[in-house]
Design a protein around this motif. Structure first.
Motif, short mmCIF file in Angstrom:
data_model
loop_
_atom_site.label_atom_id
_atom_site.label_comp_id
_atom_site.label_asym_id
_atom_site.label_seq_id
_atom_site.Cartn_x
_atom_site.Cartn_y
_atom_site.Cartn_z
N ARG A 150 0.85 -1.19 0.00
CA ARG A 150 0.00 0.00 0.00
C ARG A 150 0.89 1.24 0.00
O ARG A 150 1.95 1.25 0.62
CB ARG A 150 -0.91 0.01 1.24
N VAL A 151 0.44 2.26 -0.70
CA VAL A 151 1.15 3.54 -0.72
C VAL A 151 0.17 4.60 -0.22
O VAL A 151 -0.89 4.82 -0.81
CB VAL A 151 1.66 3.88 -2.13
N ILE A 152 0.55 5.26 0.88
CA ILE A 152 -0.33 6.24 1.52
C ILE A 152 0.30 7.63 1.40
O ILE A 152 1.47 7.82 1.74
CB ILE A 152 -0.54 5.91 3.01
N TYR A 167 0.64 9.88 11.00
CA TYR A 167 0.96 8.52 11.44
C TYR A 167 -0.28 7.79 11.97
O TYR A 167 -0.46 6.60 11.69
CB TYR A 167 2.05 8.58 12.52
N THR A 168 -1.12 8.51 12.70
CA THR A 168 -2.33 7.87 13.21
C THR A 168 -3.28 7.49 12.08
O THR A 168 -3.91 6.43 12.11
CB THR A 168 -3.04 8.77 14.24
N LYS A 169 -3.38 8.35 11.07
CA LYS A 169 -4.24 8.04 9.92
C LYS A 169 -3.69 6.84 9.16
O LYS A 169 -4.45 5.96 8.73
CB LYS A 169 -4.32 9.24 8.98
N GLU A 172 -4.52 3.71 11.00
CA GLU A 172 -5.95 3.44 10.82
C GLU A 172 -6.20 2.80 9.45
O GLU A 172 -6.97 1.83 9.35
CB GLU A 172 -6.73 4.75 10.93
N LEU A 173 -5.55 3.31 8.42
CA LEU A 173 -5.79 2.81 7.06
C LEU A 173 -5.29 1.37 6.88
O LEU A 173 -5.86 0.61 6.10
CB LEU A 173 -5.12 3.73 6.03
N VAL A 174 -4.22 1.00 7.58
CA VAL A 174 -3.72 -0.38 7.46
C VAL A 174 -4.33 -1.30 8.52
O VAL A 174 -4.06 -2.50 8.54
CB VAL A 174 -2.18 -0.46 7.51
N GLY A 175 -5.14 -0.72 9.43
CA GLY A 175 -5.87 -1.52 10.40
C GLY A 175 -5.01 -2.14 11.48
O GLY A 175 -5.28 -3.25 11.95
#
Length: 233
Positions: A150-152, A167-169, A172-175
């Motif tokens: 994944r690329v965020i 970092y918190t987002k 969250e996105l990778v669970g």
């Protein structure tokens, strides 16, 4: 956190892209050198790129501290390059500024990185968290050739790193819980931001420089990505 604890608890290695995965200083210096020569500028291209990157960093930190509407990385880059050329007395066009910033998308990995990431992939998920814009990061895939899971982009969090929201987002996105992520960067500020937010961190100390006084020391110090893979796989 010990190496054994990293192996037992970390599920994902999350990487800074610019300067950690891809060689930003070397790549941009190679691009800037002929451009500057053609402009008749006799200064050091490496110093020009350092000036460019520091100006970009300063402007992105101002944007993060304001924490209002997130300014795209590309726009910050255009401002930084134009400012540096103004200070250097170099005449330029908007197209030339766009050209230089656009070359960031084409940067290549440090030589040992692809094999090291392949080794890390056998044990961990591999994710990028970058200050770059989503379209820039998508274009970059064809040039760095690394298949990240994944690329965020920090645009998801409406701020540049090292704002805690980035970092918190990403977590969250990778669970995952924060301490299930090992954040890997060549930049002390990025490691400090990730560690402060609750992630584990690895500092890739390519230039053999002191990390500096901070309560947010990295969990792992490694001179190369290959050394990191050797330590935690």
């Amino acid at each position: 956190m010990s190496i054994d604890s990293v192996k037992a608890n970390v599920k994902v290695c999350m990487f800074d892209q610019y300067g950690t995965v891809v060689d930003m200083q070397g790549g941009l210096t190679a691009i800037a050198a002929p451009f500057l020569q053609a402009k008749g500028w006799s200064g050091d291209p490496d110093a020009f790129v350092t000036w460019w990157r520091r100006t970009h960093f300063e402007n992105s930190m101002i944007d993060a501290l304001l924490h209002r509407a997130h300014t795209p990385y590309r726009e910050i880059g255009h401002r930084a390059v134009a400012h540096v050329m103004d200070r250097a007395g170099i005449k330029y066009s908007k197209d030339e500024v766009s050209y230089l910033v656009g070359e960031i998308e084409k940067l290549k990995p440090f030589p040992e990185v692809p094999a090291a990431l392949d080794r890390l992939r056998t044990r961990y998920g591999l994710v990028v968290l970058s200050n770059g814009d989503p379209d820039m990061l998508e274009t970059a895939r064809q040039y760095h050739g690394i298949a990240f899971d994944r690329v965020i982009s920090v645009s998801e969090a409406n701020s540049f790193k090292p704002h805690v929201a980035t970092y918190t987002k990403a977590a969250e996105l990778v669970g995952l819980k924060m301490d299930q992520i090992l954040f890997v960067a060549n930049h002390a500020f990025d490691c400090i931001g990730a560690k402060s937010a609750g992630m584990r961190t690895a500092f890739i100390d390519r230039r053999s420089r002191p990390f500096g006084e901070t309560p947010h020391q990295p969990d792992i110090l490694a001179q190369t990505m290959a050394a990191l893979a050797e330590a935690i796989v």
